[in-house]
Each structure stands twice: as C-alpha cells, then as structure tokens.
Scaffold this active site. Structure first.
Site, PDB file in Angstrom:
ATOM      1  N   HIS A 242      -4.130  20.421   9.096  1.00  0.00           N
ATOM      2  CA  HIS A 242      -4.099  21.822   9.521  1.00  0.00           C
ATOM      3  C   HIS A 242      -3.198  22.715   8.656  1.00  0.00           C
ATOM      4  O   HIS A 242      -2.420  23.528   9.166  1.00  0.00           O
ATOM      5  CB  HIS A 242      -3.671  21.921  10.991  1.00  0.00           C
ATOM      6  CG  HIS A 242      -4.649  21.314  11.953  1.00  0.00           C
ATOM      7  ND1 HIS A 242      -6.005  21.240  11.715  1.00  0.00           N
ATOM      8  CD2 HIS A 242      -4.464  20.730  13.183  1.00  0.00           C
ATOM      9  CE1 HIS A 242      -6.612  20.665  12.741  1.00  0.00           C
ATOM     10  NE2 HIS A 242      -5.714  20.335  13.651  1.00  0.00           N
TER      11      HIS A 242
ATOM     12  N   HIS B  62      -7.785  26.859  17.234  1.00  0.00           N
ATOM     13  CA  HIS B  62      -7.600  25.539  17.850  1.00  0.00           C
ATOM     14  C   HIS B  62      -7.435  25.618  19.378  1.00  0.00           C
ATOM     15  O   HIS B  62      -6.637  24.878  19.963  1.00  0.00           O
ATOM     16  CB  HIS B  62      -6.385  24.857  17.218  1.00  0.00           C
ATOM     17  CG  HIS B  62      -6.407  23.371  17.306  1.00  0.00           C
ATOM     18  ND1 HIS B  62      -6.450  22.688  18.494  1.00  0.00           N
ATOM     19  CD2 HIS B  62      -6.411  22.425  16.351  1.00  0.00           C
ATOM     20  CE1 HIS B  62      -6.449  21.388  18.253  1.00  0.00           C
ATOM     21  NE2 HIS B  62      -6.433  21.197  16.962  1.00  0.00           N
TER      22      HIS B  62
ATOM     23  N   GLU C 186     -13.628  23.151  17.418  1.00  0.00           N
ATOM     24  CA  GLU C 186     -13.152  23.929  16.271  1.00  0.00           C
ATOM     25  C   GLU C 186     -14.248  24.054  15.221  1.00  0.00           C
ATOM     26  O   GLU C 186     -14.595  23.068  14.581  1.00  0.00           O
ATOM     27  CB  GLU C 186     -11.936  23.236  15.659  1.00  0.00           C
ATOM     28  CG  GLU C 186     -10.837  22.900  16.647  1.00  0.00           C
ATOM     29  CD  GLU C 186     -10.076  21.639  16.237  1.00  0.00           C
ATOM     30  OE1 GLU C 186      -9.500  21.603  15.146  1.00  0.00           O
ATOM     31  OE2 GLU C 186     -10.074  20.670  17.016  1.00  0.00           O
TER      32      GLU C 186
END
Ligand code: BGC
Length: 346
Positions: A106, A177, A309
C-alpha cells in the site's frame, strides 16, 4: 467553501488539526471524510429503520493512527504489494521502501494514507482533495500530483474519481480501503453478507499474499463469486483461502456488465453495487482486523468488515504480461480511474 467542514480538536501527526467534511443528499444519506489520508470515515445510508452506518471506523481520529488496517484510507502510490519492493522501468531498477517483510504494501510506510491532503473545493455533495508526492517518495520516481474527487448523488451513489499527473514515468494504483458491513457497523460477522464479483480469473497467493503461478480460473479451488454467494459459504474449504485465513485475493474483472461486484446485507435491507473502470478488485475479508479500534472504544474482531478495493492487479509493475492496461503513468498522460458505490436500501 460551504459550512460542512469541521476543524477537529485532535491533532494529526503533523501537529495540525484534522479537517473533516460531510456530504449529504436529498435522501438523507451522509458520508464523511478526513483530510488526513483523504480517509472515508463514515457512510450512513437511509433505511426504513433510520440511518444505518455501513462502514467500519474508529472512535476518534487519532485512533486511526493506531491501526494498520487502512480503514477507509486512500491507498497509494501503489495499492497492494510490490514484491521485494523493487521494479524496473525503462532500464532503471527502483528500490522502494519496504513495510511488510521485504515487500512494499500500500505505497510504503508513509503512503498516501499517512499524508495530509489539501481540500481544494467543497460543496454540499462534492469534495476535492489534492496531494503532491515528491520524486523519490517511498522510492517512486517522479513528482506526482493526485486529485481525488468525492461526489454523492441524490440516487445514493458515491463516486470516487482519481486523477494523477507525473513528470517521470511511475506506477500508479490508487484505491480506497473502506471496509463494509451492510448489516451495520458493529453487527458482527460480515461474512454473512452475500457477494458477487464479475470475474473469471483470480490471482492465487502464498501465505505472504505474494502471487504464485499467475492468474487462475475462479473454478480452481472454489474461488468462484460469479453468482451471488454468502461469503461464509465453504469459507475454510479452499486451500487458497486457508493460506491467507480468508479471502485476500485479486480478481481480474470481466467488465461484461456495468456492475462489477455486488454486496448484499444478511438482512437484505441494504445492497451495494460497484461500478469501475479499473481492471481488478481485491476481495479482503478483514482477516487481520482483530485488535483494530472500533467506534465503541473497543476493538474489532476478525471478519467484521469486507474490503472491496478496485485496483490494478498486485505487483503489476513487475508483470507486464497481465491482461490489463499498463499501471505505468507517463508524463504525457493523465491517470483517470473512477469507482462508484451505489446503495440500494429498503
Ligand atoms: C491486503 C491485505 C492486507 C490489508 C491491510 C489488503 O488490501 O490485501 O493483505 O492485510 O490490505 O489492511
């Protein structure tokens, strides 16, 4: 700017106050955000029984800093994992800052979720956030300017539009997210919801969520979500799910239909349809949610929310052969990806 902006008494890690904004529509739906991480804080949808909070969240803004689940955060520069924190572009090898074993997850330790975004414009139903990520940020090349426009329609649709421009070629993969529990935050096991995903292929992964062996048919190892299925159905049955304690898999979207995924509450009172132009979706059942601060001042249990996502496939900077558009943004291009969450309520 309109008066739907609030300055919190809590201070963000940069020592300045958090700013929050709330958007509302004619049906009474309310969604709110924070400028830190351009985070989606809350999503209250109108049902016959009143407003229902369908997003997981923490009891205070500072509690968001004490969790590693990326609740509602905007994830970037590259969502999900880049294996061994490295990739090659135009003959140059780039070394990224790792934050999960030797991989980057991420966007790295100070990803876009950990930065303050500027509020550029705000009305009752739309807010625009902007972020500048400098050349070398977390190891990525190029000065990148990112815009996230959040728009709420009177039809109970929340649309996220991401735009980005760069001055050097760089991978870009932006997503939100959020974790959903359409039966209501705090109602318990979110695996009682029913999910469908319009995808014929998914990416099998090892225990560290690193892809093994490339794309596989969803019929392999019981990963098929093409027809609506309760998430709990045969949950521990497949080896693919067992390796990562649940679903934590990227699906390559077929794009046969406008709606690429649909989640339905166990009590059937709320459904959510997802539309997007992104190539894939990460289905993650909150396998590591336990211990995350919740809204009641306690902590969540594993599986209390589902993240869906929309994104490029994980590790795409190292996988030029994946059947999807390139995740590399070049200086003469604009990154333009959007996702809409449509809520249908009773
Ligand atoms: C990843 C999970 C990770 C989680 C962190 C998800 O997008 O797929 O593997 O644990 O984010 O919250």
């Amino acid at each position: 700017m309109s008066n739907n902006i609030k300055i919190s008494t809590e201070l963000a890690p940069d020592g300045q106050a958090y700013k929050t904004v709330t958007l509302t529509n004619k049906q009474g739906m309310k969604i709110s955000f924070c400028d830190w991480g351009a985070t989606w804080l809350s999503c209250q949808v109108p049902t016959a029984g009143g407003l229902r909070e369908v997003l997981l969240g923490c009891h205070s803004l500072s509690a968001y800093q004490k969790q590693t689940g990326y609740l509602g955060a905007t994830v970037g520069r590259y969502a999900n994992r880049i294996t061994n924190s490295t990739f090659k572009l135009d003959g140059i090898s780039y070394q990224l800052t790792p934050n999960q074993k030797n991989h980057q997850l991420h966007g790295g330790p100070v990803g876009f979720d950990q930065q303050r975004w500027q509020i550029i414009s705000l009305t009752d139903n739309q807010v625009e956030f902007e972020l500048h990520s400098a050349d070398g940020d977390q190891g990525f090349p190029g000065n990148l300017t990112v815009t996230a426009i959040y728009h709420l329609t009177d039809n109970n649709e929340f649309k996220i539009q991401f735009y980005a421009k760069t001055d050097k070629s760089t991978p870009v993969n932006l997503t939100n997210h959020a974790y959903f529990n359409l039966d209501g935050d705090g109602s318990g096991d979110a695996r009682r919801q029913t999910l469908s995903v319009d995808a014929d292929q998914y990416l099998p992964v090892d225990e560290d969520c690193i892809a093994i062996g490339g794309l596989a048919s969803v019929t392999v190892d019981d990963m098929d979500l093409r027809t609506p299925r309760q998430i709990l159905d045969n949950f521990s049955h497949s080896a693919a799910r067992n390796r990562v304690k649940g679903y934590d898999h990227a699906y390559l979207l077929n794009h046969h239909h406008e709606v690429v995924a649909k989640l339905i509450a166990h009590d059937q009172k709320v459904a959510m349809e997802i539309m997007t132009n992104k190539p894939g979706i990460q289905v993650y059942t909150g396998n590591f949610l336990a211990g995350t601060p919740n809204r009641d001042g306690k902590t969540y249990q594993q599986y209390e929310g589902i993240a869906l996502e929309t994104a490029f496939l994980p590790n795409s900077p190292n996988q030029a052969n994946y059947p999807q558009p390139s995740c590399i943004l070049n200086p003469d291009e604009q990154y333009t990806y959007h996702t809409t969450y449509r809520f249908i309520t009773k």
